[in-house]
Motif scaffolding. Structure first.
Motif, PDB file in Angstrom:
ATOM      1  N   GLN A  65       0.833  -1.205   0.000  1.00 50.26           N
ATOM      2  CA  GLN A  65       0.000   0.000   0.000  1.00 50.26           C
ATOM      3  C   GLN A  65       0.869   1.257   0.000  1.00 50.26           C
ATOM      4  O   GLN A  65       0.589   2.217  -0.713  1.00 50.26           O
ATOM      5  CB  GLN A  65      -0.941   0.006   1.210  1.00 50.26           C
ATOM      6  N   ASP A  66       1.933   1.233   0.785  1.00 45.99           N
ATOM      7  CA  ASP A  66       2.850   2.370   0.848  1.00 45.99           C
ATOM      8  C   ASP A  66       3.514   2.601  -0.512  1.00 45.99           C
ATOM      9  O   ASP A  66       3.591   3.728  -0.991  1.00 45.99           O
ATOM     10  CB  ASP A  66       3.911   2.119   1.926  1.00 45.99           C
ATOM     11  N   PHE A  67       3.967   1.511  -1.149  1.00 42.44           N
ATOM     12  CA  PHE A  67       4.591   1.625  -2.468  1.00 42.44           C
ATOM     13  C   PHE A  67       3.604   2.192  -3.491  1.00 42.44           C
ATOM     14  O   PHE A  67       3.931   3.097  -4.252  1.00 42.44           O
ATOM     15  CB  PHE A  67       5.106   0.260  -2.939  1.00 42.44           C
ATOM     16  N   VAL A  68       2.384   1.665  -3.490  1.00 43.89           N
ATOM     17  CA  VAL A  68       1.372   2.108  -4.454  1.00 43.89           C
ATOM     18  C   VAL A  68       1.014   3.573  -4.217  1.00 43.89           C
ATOM     19  O   VAL A  68       0.952   4.371  -5.155  1.00 43.89           O
ATOM     20  CB  VAL A  68       0.117   1.206  -4.388  1.00 43.89           C
ATOM     21  N   SER A  69       0.795   3.954  -2.960  1.00 46.25           N
ATOM     22  CA  SER A  69       0.393   5.343  -2.693  1.00 46.25           C
ATOM     23  C   SER A  69       1.489   6.346  -3.049  1.00 46.25           C
ATOM     24  O   SER A  69       1.200   7.468  -3.444  1.00 46.25           O
ATOM     25  CB  SER A  69      -0.040   5.513  -1.244  1.00 46.25           C
ATOM     26  N   LYS A  70       2.756   5.929  -2.943  1.00 49.07           N
ATOM     27  CA  LYS A  70       3.861   6.838  -3.255  1.00 49.07           C
ATOM     28  C   LYS A  70       4.228   6.848  -4.738  1.00 49.07           C
ATOM     29  O   LYS A  70       4.738   7.847  -5.232  1.00 49.07           O
ATOM     30  CB  LYS A  70       5.099   6.474  -2.445  1.00 49.07           C
ATOM     31  N   ASN A  71       3.999   5.745  -5.449  1.00 52.91           N
ATOM     32  CA  ASN A  71       4.515   5.635  -6.809  1.00 52.91           C
ATOM     33  C   ASN A  71       3.472   5.581  -7.912  1.00 52.91           C
ATOM     34  O   ASN A  71       3.828   5.617  -9.079  1.00 52.91           O
ATOM     35  CB  ASN A  71       5.422   4.400  -6.905  1.00 52.91           C
ATOM     36  N   VAL A  72       2.199   5.466  -7.562  1.00 58.73           N
ATOM     37  CA  VAL A  72       1.157   5.454  -8.588  1.00 58.73           C
ATOM     38  C   VAL A  72       0.623   6.872  -8.737  1.00 58.73           C
ATOM     39  O   VAL A  72       0.223   7.509  -7.770  1.00 58.73           O
ATOM     40  CB  VAL A  72       0.020   4.476  -8.238  1.00 58.73           C
ATOM     41  N   VAL A  73       0.647   7.348  -9.973  1.00 58.93           N
ATOM     42  CA  VAL A  73       0.159   8.691 -10.294  1.00 58.93           C
ATOM     43  C   VAL A  73      -1.005   8.542 -11.260  1.00 58.93           C
ATOM     44  O   VAL A  73      -0.915   7.787 -12.224  1.00 58.93           O
ATOM     45  CB  VAL A  73       1.279   9.532 -10.954  1.00 58.93           C
ATOM     46  N   VAL A  74      -2.077   9.251 -10.974  1.00 57.26           N
ATOM     47  CA  VAL A  74      -3.237   9.223 -11.860  1.00 57.26           C
ATOM     48  C   VAL A  74      -3.413  10.609 -12.454  1.00 57.26           C
ATOM     49  O   VAL A  74      -3.515  11.601 -11.727  1.00 57.26           O
ATOM     50  CB  VAL A  74      -4.514   8.791 -11.104  1.00 57.26           C
ATOM     51  N   THR A  75      -3.417  10.673 -13.777  1.00 57.57           N
ATOM     52  CA  THR A  75      -3.633  11.926 -14.483  1.00 57.57           C
ATOM     53  C   THR A  75      -5.056  11.922 -15.021  1.00 57.57           C
ATOM     54  O   THR A  75      -5.422  11.061 -15.806  1.00 57.57           O
ATOM     55  CB  THR A  75      -2.626  12.086 -15.644  1.00 57.57           C
TER      56      THR A  75
END
Length: 122
Positions: A65-75
């Motif tokens: 969850q930490d990895f996803v919240s820090k590295n996933v960007v939604v445009t």
């Protein structure tokens, strides 16, 4: 009504529906997290599945969850949205969201292999 007006109305209705049903960032993160769990399981052999399940229960979900919240960007482009993952200082597009659905590219498999290989070498 003539065909031109019907076409314009149809385009407007589709645009409004697309804006209204564009997936939120949280939905993109859930889909990426599920895909990441699947890819991690696939990387392990059948013997390690029990260990993987136990590890995910203990702390893996928080790390993921930490990895996803820090590295996933939604445009968000209003009619659709792009799912991107930050890796090595670049944003890599891995999916698209529209009409309340998110489609991930096969590119995510390549990026996952690259990320897992990087993690294993540490």
């Amino acid at each position: 009504m003539n065909k031109k007006r019907i076409f314009i109305w149809l385009i407007l209705i589709v645009a409004v529906v697309a804006i209204w049903t564009n997936p939120k960032k949280e939905q993109h993160e859930i889909v990426v997290k599920q895909k990441a769990e699947y890819l991690l399981k696939k990387q392990l052999g059948k013997k390690e599945q029990g260990i993987f399940d136990l590890g995910m229960q203990l702390l893996g979900r928080d790390v993921l969850q930490d990895f996803v919240s820090k590295n996933v960007v939604v445009t968000n482009y209003y009619l659709f949205s792009l799912t991107k993952i930050k890796w090595d200082g670049k944003d890599n597009t891995i999916g698209i969201g529209a009409f309340d659905h998110i489609w991930l590219s096969p590119k995510i498999d390549e990026k996952a292999d690259e990320i897992i290989a990087h993690i294993k070498t540490r």
